[in-house]
Design a protein around this motif. Structure first.
Motif, PDB file in Angstrom:
ATOM      1  N   TYR A 276     -59.478  38.411 -41.487  1.00  0.00           N
ATOM      2  CA  TYR A 276     -58.026  38.536 -41.427  1.00  0.00           C
ATOM      3  C   TYR A 276     -57.444  37.135 -41.463  1.00  0.00           C
ATOM      4  O   TYR A 276     -57.975  36.216 -40.813  1.00  0.00           O
ATOM      5  CB  TYR A 276     -57.631  39.298 -40.139  1.00  0.00           C
ATOM      6  N   PRO A 277     -56.391  36.892 -42.168  1.00  0.00           N
ATOM      7  CA  PRO A 277     -55.879  35.534 -42.334  1.00  0.00           C
ATOM      8  C   PRO A 277     -55.505  34.886 -41.039  1.00  0.00           C
ATOM      9  O   PRO A 277     -55.767  33.703 -40.832  1.00  0.00           O
ATOM     10  CB  PRO A 277     -54.644  35.741 -43.209  1.00  0.00           C
ATOM     11  N   ASP A 278     -54.933  35.623 -40.207  1.00  0.00           N
ATOM     12  CA  ASP A 278     -54.562  35.026 -38.898  1.00  0.00           C
ATOM     13  C   ASP A 278     -55.786  34.612 -38.122  1.00  0.00           C
ATOM     14  O   ASP A 278     -55.785  33.593 -37.403  1.00  0.00           O
ATOM     15  CB  ASP A 278     -53.734  36.042 -38.094  1.00  0.00           C
ATOM     16  N   VAL A 279     -56.860  35.372 -38.326  1.00  0.00           N
ATOM     17  CA  VAL A 279     -58.109  35.023 -37.593  1.00  0.00           C
ATOM     18  C   VAL A 279     -58.651  33.729 -38.127  1.00  0.00           C
ATOM     19  O   VAL A 279     -59.091  32.846 -37.405  1.00  0.00           O
ATOM     20  CB  VAL A 279     -59.126  36.169 -37.702  1.00  0.00           C
ATOM     21  N   ARG A 280     -58.628  33.621 -39.502  1.00  0.00           N
ATOM     22  CA  ARG A 280     -59.177  32.402 -40.074  1.00  0.00           C
ATOM     23  C   ARG A 280     -58.294  31.213 -39.696  1.00  0.00           C
ATOM     24  O   ARG A 280     -58.787  30.115 -39.443  1.00  0.00           O
ATOM     25  CB  ARG A 280     -59.253  32.553 -41.598  1.00  0.00           C
ATOM     26  N   ALA A 281     -56.985  31.395 -39.670  1.00  0.00           N
ATOM     27  CA  ALA A 281     -56.101  30.297 -39.283  1.00  0.00           C
ATOM     28  C   ALA A 281     -56.344  29.884 -37.853  1.00  0.00           C
ATOM     29  O   ALA A 281     -56.363  28.705 -37.505  1.00  0.00           O
ATOM     30  CB  ALA A 281     -54.641  30.738 -39.476  1.00  0.00           C
ATOM     31  N   ALA A 282     -56.597  30.839 -37.007  1.00  0.00           N
ATOM     32  CA  ALA A 282     -56.863  30.522 -35.593  1.00  0.00           C
ATOM     33  C   ALA A 282     -58.164  29.747 -35.439  1.00  0.00           C
ATOM     34  O   ALA A 282     -58.299  28.827 -34.632  1.00  0.00           O
ATOM     35  CB  ALA A 282     -56.918  31.815 -34.776  1.00  0.00           C
ATOM     36  N   ARG A 283     -59.162  30.145 -36.329  1.00  0.00           N
ATOM     37  CA  ARG A 283     -60.437  29.431 -36.234  1.00  0.00           C
ATOM     38  C   ARG A 283     -60.230  27.971 -36.652  1.00  0.00           C
ATOM     39  O   ARG A 283     -60.806  27.039 -36.074  1.00  0.00           O
ATOM     40  CB  ARG A 283     -61.471  30.096 -37.128  1.00  0.00           C
ATOM     41  N   ARG A 284     -59.471  27.762 -37.692  1.00  0.00           N
ATOM     42  CA  ARG A 284     -59.271  26.392 -38.185  1.00  0.00           C
ATOM     43  C   ARG A 284     -58.522  25.556 -37.140  1.00  0.00           C
ATOM     44  O   ARG A 284     -58.842  24.389 -36.883  1.00  0.00           O
ATOM     45  CB  ARG A 284     -58.479  26.426 -39.516  1.00  0.00           C
TER      46      ARG A 284
END
Length: 679
Positions: A276-284
């Motif tokens: 999910y994009p928000d998940v990937r953004a949070a990881r970054r």
């Protein structure tokens, strides 16, 4: 006599003695309380004991003190202390030329007399000293006692002054020695400083101060180094918690943001999935934040490592500097040690010198050392009454002693008396009755009367009553004698008085009585009846006169008397002739009783010859005088002659003494019978 005479003699002797006066003063022995710290080693003080007090009394009575008393009052010139100046003795006054002159009294004799007069007493358990002096002069007694106390105080004062002088001299010597030692110490300190290169110890002091500061800095640096090492160990142990704890103060906001991102990522991952994009953004974002945290943490660790290295370097430098400073201080201390020791010695010597100087000043100003160890509590007053001799006490003592000696003398006389003092003693000793106890009638009681006249004038006296007792004894005898011989063992027994008194009493009672004086050597009827020169017994026996001419009538009508007659050298032959018994037989027929007054048994042999002519014989024994052995010998002579003893008569009895004797027949003279006898 002893009981009365001894007090009288004692009183007379005491009254001739000069009165002696005793003056007494009192001292209080209170030794000077020396300061033990001030005079340590200078004087020795002793605790007051009974032995010490006795020694003080001996000091007062010492030879030196006695000599001063003798010299001060010139006691050698007084008779009471110099016996050779007294009154001459009885023998020297009456026979002065027969005795050697008295030698002058030596000083020792006078000193002994003065020492006896000076008395010192220490009451038990006290520090009081009582000083007394005895003299016939009350003023001298008081002055001598007071002088003895003053001399004792002067001696004590002189002794204390000597102690003061000794203490001052000793302390002065010690102070001079201390000053010389202090001067030598100063010189030694100067030489030690010059050798060590120090000036009064300043370098050593500064070095020690620098070492102290370096020590303090080293402690601070070591503390910081220890803290840095602890942080590095926590940072290098590999755990995120340890690293976070070490840098929490700098990256705390980042750590909080990281925690928020982690929570958000977990929530998105659970709801949307991993892509999910928000998940990937949070990881970054989380990865970028953690990179920042790592970079900041590395920077902080590098800074801590640099500080730890700097702290370690500083600690090493401080240790090196401290070791160098300590080495210099030890070297300087070794060099300054002699100087420090000498300075301490100098300080002690200065303190000792100061104390000795103060002691010398105190000794000079301490007035207590100049006073004696005792003081006078009460001086000796002039006595108003003599202390000796004690007339009343001595007389009372002499009276008691005299009474005791009198009792002892009476008991001794009682034990040594070998005479008869009661009729019972006569009866038990010789088995003959004692028919009467005739009291003695002295001249004062007779008032100038002869014995026959006394019996007539005093018919109711005790003397006459005992004569009646004698008559009764003769009348009660179954063989009542018609002729009675009266004799005694020795002269002075009272036989003639007994014979005449009995004759007068019997004549006055109506009997025809003839009294014959048979004592040719010492006749007594001539004087008793005033018949001097009248013919008598010897004249009748020799045939010169008839019997009627030899018999003289008395004033009493029933009494006749025959005197002894002329002294005849052949009297014994006359008495032993046939005419003597014929005469007695003829007279026995004419008279109711013929009384023969015989000589003493031991005096003449005629007594035994004449006693044989009588029907019975009475033996007179003087009360309390005639020894028993004499009476026994007389009775033996009469017994060998075959003479009948009618009884014994105790004559010249002391009625007063006999009444106190306690014998059974002493009842005769008891005062309770006074109403029966009167003169």
């Amino acid at each position: 006599m002893i009981a009365i005479g001894l007090p009288l003699l004692a009183g007379g002797a005491v009254s001739r003695e000069a009165p002696v006066y005793s003056a007494t003063g009192t001292l209080l022995y209170a030794p000077v309380d020396f300061n033990s710290k001030l005079l340590r080693g200078v004087v020795e003080t002793s605790r007051v004991t009974d032995t010490l007090m006795a020694s003080q009394a001996a000091v007062i009575r010492s030879t030196t003190m006695i000599g001063q008393l003798i010299a001060r009052f010139d006691l050698a010139a007084r008779p009471e202390f110099n016996p050779n100046l007294g009154r001459a003795s009885f023998w020297r006054r009456w026979w002065p030329k027969t005795l050697r002159p008295a030698a002058p009294a030596s000083h020792g004799v006078v000193a002994a007399a003065v020492r006896a007069a000076l008395r010192v007493r220490v009451p038990e358990g006290t520090q009081l000293i009582e000083v007394s002096f005895r003299s016939t002069d009350p003023g001298l007694a008081a002055r001598a006692a007071n002088l003895a106390m003053r001399l004792y105080l002067e001696r004590q004062r002189a002794a204390n002054l000597a102690i003061l002088d000794h203490a001052q001299a000793w302390l002065s010597r010690r102070a001079k020695a201390t000053a010389r030692a202090l001067e030598a110490t100063d010189i030694a300190i100067a030489k030690a400083r010059a050798a060590s290169g120090t000036e009064r110890g300043v370098s050593a002091t500064l070095t020690n101060q620098a070492a102290g500061r370096l020590t303090d800095a080293l402690v601070v640096a070591e503390t910081r180094l220890t803290a840095a090492k602890a942080r590095m160990r926590r940072e290098m142990d590999g755990t995120a918690a340890a690293a976070a704890a070490s840098v929490a103060s700098n990256v705390a906001p980042m750590r909080a943001r990281e925690a928020e991102l982690v929570a958000k990522l977990s929530a998105l991952s659970a709801a949307e999935g991993p892509n999910y994009p928000d998940v990937r953004a949070a990881r970054r974002a989380l990865a970028a934040l953690r990179g920042q945290i790592g970079a900041e943490t590395g920077r902080l660790v590098a800074a801590d490592r640099a500080r730890m290295t700097a702290d370690a370097t500083r600690v090493a430098a401080l240790k090196a500097a401290l070791a160098s400073a300590r080495g210099r201080a030890a070297s300087e201390s070794i060099l300054a040690a002699p100087v420090a020791s000498l300075e301490e010695q100098r300080a002690a010597q200065r303190s000792l010198l100061r104390a000795q100087t103060e002691q010398i000043g105190a000794l000079e100003s301490q007035s207590a050392l100049a006073r004696p160890d005792a003081r006078i509590l009460s001086p000796a007053p002039v006595p108003m009454r003599p202390s000796a001799p004690r007339f009343g006490m001595l007389v009372v003592g002499a009276a008691i002693l005299g009474l005791c000696l009198g009792v002892l003398a009476a008991l001794a006389a009682e034990a040594l008396n070998v005479s008869f003092r009661s009729g019972g003693e006569v009866s038990s000793a010789f088995d003959i009755p004692c028919v009467a106890l005739i009291p003695e009638v002295n001249r004062r009681e007779r008032r100038g009367l002869s014995v026959p006249d006394y019996v007539r004038v005093n018919p109711f006296s005790s003397f006459t009553e005992q004569m009646r007792a004698l008559r009764t004894s003769l009348w009660l005898d179954p063989r009542a004698p018609k002729s009675l011989a009266v004799t005694a063992a020795r002269p002075g027994e009272g036989k003639t008085t007994l014979a005449l008194s009995l004759a007068v009493l019997l004549a006055d009672s109506g009997m025809r009585v003839l009294a014959i004086d048979c004592d040719i050597r010492q006749p007594s009827f001539d004087a008793a009846f005033e018949l001097g020169g009248a013919p008598g017994l010897t004249d009748c026996l020799s045939g010169r006169v008839s019997v009627e001419a030899a018999i003289q009538a008395d004033q009493a009508p029933m009494l006749d008397v025959m005197t002894a007659g002329a002294v005849a050298t052949d009297a014994l032959s006359l008495f032993m002739s046939a005419r003597m018994p014929e005469l007695i037989a003829a007279l026995r027929d004419r008279y109711d009783l013929v009384i023969l007054d015989l000589p003493p048994v031991f005096a003449l042999a005629e007594a035994r010859v004449l006693a044989r002519q009588a029907d019975a014989t009475l033996l007179c024994i003087r009360w309390g005088e005639t020894p028993r052995r004499v009476v026994a010998a007389s009775l033996a002579l009469l017994d060998r002659a075959g003479i009948r003893i009618a009884g014994a008569v105790l004559t010249r009895v002391d009625s007063t003494r006999h009444a106190r004797a306690g014998f059974a027949d002493s009842e005769l003279y008891h005062p309770r019978y006074g109403g029966y006898f009167r003169s």
